[in-house]
Design an enzyme around this catalytic site. Sequence first.
Site, PDB file in Angstrom:
ATOM      1  N   GLY A  14       0.835  -1.203   0.000  1.00  0.00           N
ATOM      2  CA  GLY A  14       0.000   0.000   0.000  1.00  0.00           C
ATOM      3  C   GLY A  14       0.863   1.242   0.000  1.00  0.00           C
ATOM      4  N   ASP A  65      -2.165  -7.774  -5.395  1.00  0.00           N
ATOM      5  CA  ASP A  65      -3.158  -7.833  -4.321  1.00  0.00           C
ATOM      6  C   ASP A  65      -2.570  -8.674  -3.196  1.00  0.00           C
ATOM      7  OD1 ASP A  65      -5.263  -8.260  -2.600  1.00  0.00           O
ATOM      8  OD2 ASP A  65      -6.702  -8.814  -4.163  1.00  0.00           O
ATOM      9  N   VAL A  66      -2.093  -8.009  -2.138  1.00  0.00           N
ATOM     10  CA  VAL A  66      -1.363  -8.725  -1.081  1.00  0.00           C
ATOM     11  C   VAL A  66      -2.270  -9.554  -0.177  1.00  0.00           C
ATOM     12  CG1 VAL A  66       0.700  -7.277  -1.067  1.00  0.00           C
ATOM     13  CG2 VAL A  66      -1.288  -6.598   0.308  1.00  0.00           C
ATOM     14  N   TYR A 157     -13.000  -3.131  11.730  1.00  0.00           N
ATOM     15  CA  TYR A 157     -11.691  -2.482  11.578  1.00  0.00           C
ATOM     16  C   TYR A 157     -10.887  -2.632  12.866  1.00  0.00           C
ATOM     17  CZ  TYR A 157      -8.295   1.153  10.280  1.00  0.00           C
ATOM     18  OH  TYR A 157      -7.142   1.852   9.986  1.00  0.00           O
ATOM     19  N   ILE A 190      -4.517  10.541  11.271  1.00  0.00           N
ATOM     20  CA  ILE A 190      -3.445  11.090  10.444  1.00  0.00           C
ATOM     21  C   ILE A 190      -4.066  11.732   9.205  1.00  0.00           C
ATOM     22  CG2 ILE A 190      -1.315  10.529   9.191  1.00  0.00           C
ATOM     23  CD1 ILE A 190      -1.206  10.104  12.292  1.00  0.00           C
TER      24      ILE A 190
END
Length: 243
Positions: A14, A65-66, A157, A190
């Site tokens: 990413g 695509d990891v 998440y 962030i």
Amino acid sequence: MADDLKGHIALVTGGSRGIGAAACRALAASGAAVVINCRERVAQAEQLAGEIGKRGGRAIAIAADVSQREAVTAMVDRVTHELGPIDILVNNAGIAITRGIDDLTEDDFDRTILVNLKSAFLCIQAVLPAMRARKWGRIINISSGAARGAGSIGPHYNASKAGMEGLTRGYAARLVKDGITVNAVAPSLIETDMMSGQAQLVSRIPLGRFGTADEVAKAVMLLVDNAYMTGQTIALSGGMAFN
């Protein structure tokens, strides 16, 4: 340009934007050859590689695509052939599907765990043999304050990021004698694309502003440089407290 990491190969998943891109720039500035992984933003990743090259660094962009084992294996094989064995891994790839608990679906949950957590496992497993052979390695997992706090995205998440910190501690304990450190960085709020349009969240931060991707990258570099720190999570939260 410093050359502290000359001879090292870093993979940042990413890596085309935000925190990942900042980590790529910092690693390249320290002399590492950098692999900028992305899933779809190939032009952005290639632009970053070009930018690093103009500054005297070395970087290549690879789309993969990891969250898929075959894609990870093919990427690591290609990097090993073109640059050499990967000995620095920054697991930054992730998605943030914002959902209320009544709207959260099984697919939302599965996709989040696959992209945010399983991808880290797949990438670690793929690079471990080379790190063990060299008796040196640095693995940094990008977690989140959501691993410990309520967060603003959703419990799926939270679960993925808490899992990533568990993964961090589990690998760290088992790899320390191989010269491989495994740590996490847990940023909160962030200034990246994920936070766009959410200026109201600044009121939660005692410091009074969002953090920056470069500030997160500095924490990543601290962990790359430190051979004694392992199994830890560095929180960057602007003074927000988490249980």
